[in-house]
Design a protein around this motif. Structure first.
Motif, short mmCIF file in Angstrom:
data_model
loop_
_atom_site.label_atom_id
_atom_site.label_comp_id
_atom_site.label_asym_id
_atom_site.label_seq_id
_atom_site.Cartn_x
_atom_site.Cartn_y
_atom_site.Cartn_z
N SER A 75 0.83 -1.21 0.00
CA SER A 75 0.00 0.00 0.00
C SER A 75 0.86 1.25 0.00
O SER A 75 1.96 1.26 0.53
N ASN A 76 0.31 2.31 -0.59
CA ASN A 76 0.96 3.61 -0.60
C ASN A 76 -0.14 4.65 -0.74
O ASN A 76 -0.88 4.66 -1.72
N SER A 77 -0.25 5.54 0.24
CA SER A 77 -1.33 6.54 0.24
C SER A 77 -1.23 7.52 -0.93
O SER A 77 -2.21 8.18 -1.26
N THR A 117 -5.24 2.66 -3.33
CA THR A 117 -3.94 2.83 -2.70
C THR A 117 -3.21 1.53 -2.38
O THR A 117 -2.21 1.54 -1.68
#
Length: 132
Positions: A75-77, A117
């Protein structure tokens, strides 16, 4: 197999018993491959090497990489993907949902978007498309 010694079942991080030297700066979550000299470089849709995964952390030029992620959720915002669509590499090595089939040398699919995300990493073999 580059001396693989451990796979963390939660993060799917592959660790090397002997690290691999980086030919250029590598950042966390950057797609990576191993060049003809056995060194880690950023993987792009136009280089001739298969993606081995995403770097587990930052490494400077000449530094040694001991771990990367080659399967599992990440995940990566900052990401904003359309869920349930494939994720590819572009000509700069960035993650995209455009296969680049008309402009890139290879189609390199690295996984599928699970949400805006998060992605599920599931590396596919590079497919040669165009001679650039």
């Amino acid at each position: 197999n580059h001396g693989r010694i451990h796979m963390n079942a939660v993060s799917q991080t592959i660790l090397f018993s002997e690290g691999l030297e980086c030919a250029e700066p590598i950042t966390k979550n950057m797609p990576i491959c191993i060049n003809e000299n056995g060194m880690v470089i950023k993987c792009t849709a136009n280089n001739d090497f298969d993606c081995i995964g995403l770097s587990a952390y930052d490494v400077p030029t000449g530094g040694v990489l001991y771990g990367f992620i080659d399967f599992g959720a990440l995940s990566n915002s900052a990401w904003s993907f359309e869920p349930n669509r494939p994720i590819f590499l572009d000509a700069s090595g960035l993650l995209t949902q455009d296969s680049g089939i008309n402009v890139n040398k290879y189609v390199k699919q690295i996984g599928t978007a699970m949400s805006k995300t998060s992605i599920q990493i599931n590396l596919k073999q590079s497919v040669f498309i165009n001679e650039n």
